[in-house]
Design an enzyme around this catalytic site. Sequence first.
Site, mmCIF file in Angstrom:
data_model
loop_
_atom_site.group_PDB
_atom_site.id
_atom_site.type_symbol
_atom_site.label_atom_id
_atom_site.label_comp_id
_atom_site.label_asym_id
_atom_site.label_seq_id
_atom_site.Cartn_x
_atom_site.Cartn_y
_atom_site.Cartn_z
ATOM 1 N N ASP A 15 -28.170 -6.623 -63.195
ATOM 2 C CA ASP A 15 -29.138 -7.713 -63.354
ATOM 3 C C ASP A 15 -28.735 -8.919 -62.517
ATOM 4 O OD1 ASP A 15 -30.261 -5.993 -65.112
ATOM 5 O OD2 ASP A 15 -30.039 -7.235 -66.884
ATOM 6 N N ARG A 251 -25.679 3.617 -57.912
ATOM 7 C CA ARG A 251 -26.065 3.619 -59.318
ATOM 8 C C ARG A 251 -26.939 2.404 -59.624
ATOM 9 N NH1 ARG A 251 -20.584 1.308 -62.395
ATOM 10 N NH2 ARG A 251 -21.352 -0.850 -62.442
ATOM 11 N N GLU A 253 -29.708 -0.391 -60.130
ATOM 12 C CA GLU A 253 -30.860 -0.850 -59.367
ATOM 13 C C GLU A 253 -30.488 -1.505 -58.044
ATOM 14 O OE1 GLU A 253 -34.533 -4.056 -59.847
ATOM 15 O OE2 GLU A 253 -34.068 -2.714 -61.505
ATOM 16 N N ASP A 254 -29.564 -2.441 -58.053
ATOM 17 C CA ASP A 254 -29.274 -3.183 -56.830
ATOM 18 C C ASP A 254 -28.753 -2.270 -55.723
ATOM 19 O OD1 ASP A 254 -28.950 -5.650 -55.272
ATOM 20 O OD2 ASP A 254 -26.796 -5.320 -55.539
#
Length: 361
Positions: A15, A251, A253-254
């Site tokens: 996040d 792995r 999202e980023d």
Amino acid sequence: MRWDLFCQVIDNFGDVGVGWRLARDLAARGETVRFWIDDPSALQWMAPGAPPAGLAIRRWSDSLDEPEVGDVVIETFGCELPQAFVARMAGRRPQPPLWLNLEYLSAEPYVERSHGLNSPQFSGAGQGLNKQFFYPGFTARTGGLLREPQMLAEQASFDAEAWLAKLGLQRRAGERVVSLFAYPNPRLNELLQALGEQATLLLVCPGAAQQQVPALLKASPRPNLRWHALPYLSQPEFDRLLWACDLNFVRGEDSFVRAQWAGKPFVWQIYPQADGAHGPKLEAFMDLWLSQAKPEPAGQWRTLWRAWNGLQDARQDAQQDARLSLPDLHQAQTHALAWREHLVSVEDLSSQLLKLSRKTS
């Protein structure tokens, strides 16, 4: 314009990774950004040094006493804003800020249907305000992906061998370079076996895999496989890691998005969810990503991705897991570049946000 971007660290820094990239990109485009975060410790290695011009890091708790509200307020991934801050948003005159909820990335069909939907606030501190859903995505009917204006040019001039040399490494003749950034994974030993079938330099990011690899290789040596433990890398250096490799295991999202911009073959370990929602999410992306691939290699990549994620391949017997093997990387490289060209055709996320903010100001 002035932007307030709120982010909460959940567990694996994904996040904050997305939030920081967005804040940094907006500031680089001339915006004034306050990045509100509950735990800024991850930024010490993710974004070392002073913040760039136009970007300020603020602790979440300080927002309770902040009298000023920006022109645009973004809550990332459904983090609920402090009610005192929302109340000041509602009291702002003559015009309240543009309030956006930046959602998680998915290729599932609901994303195109939900992108841009309004959520009027009928009660609470934000009564009378409107919150709008902003969904990143892979098609023109979504909010696009984060892509800095200079990224592709920087990548085109990147010297992979020089970057490896700064780590004290050199690619040997006939050796492929592979990066590994992963959650704990019971198939790791099988991956090492598959990588060891060909001369491979494995660059392992900090985390569970880096802790497991030494013992696994000691118990079962792979003569063709040598590995290097990487330190925590800043976001720009992590991008360069992906550019330097022939295959990237990523792995969350980023790093998932950055692997696609790298234009290299990659394997995604999706964040596992207790209710199993990650399975359909993985399948939805593979359907889109492999839609233009030839059937045989597409099937091989599906089998590999399902195996690495611990998901049953529908073509396998219910009692037998899919074998973890690596498809041909030369053919996959062509596909990776074609997929990146598709993504380039979709307007990037920051540009879409800027257009939306100008339209509503």
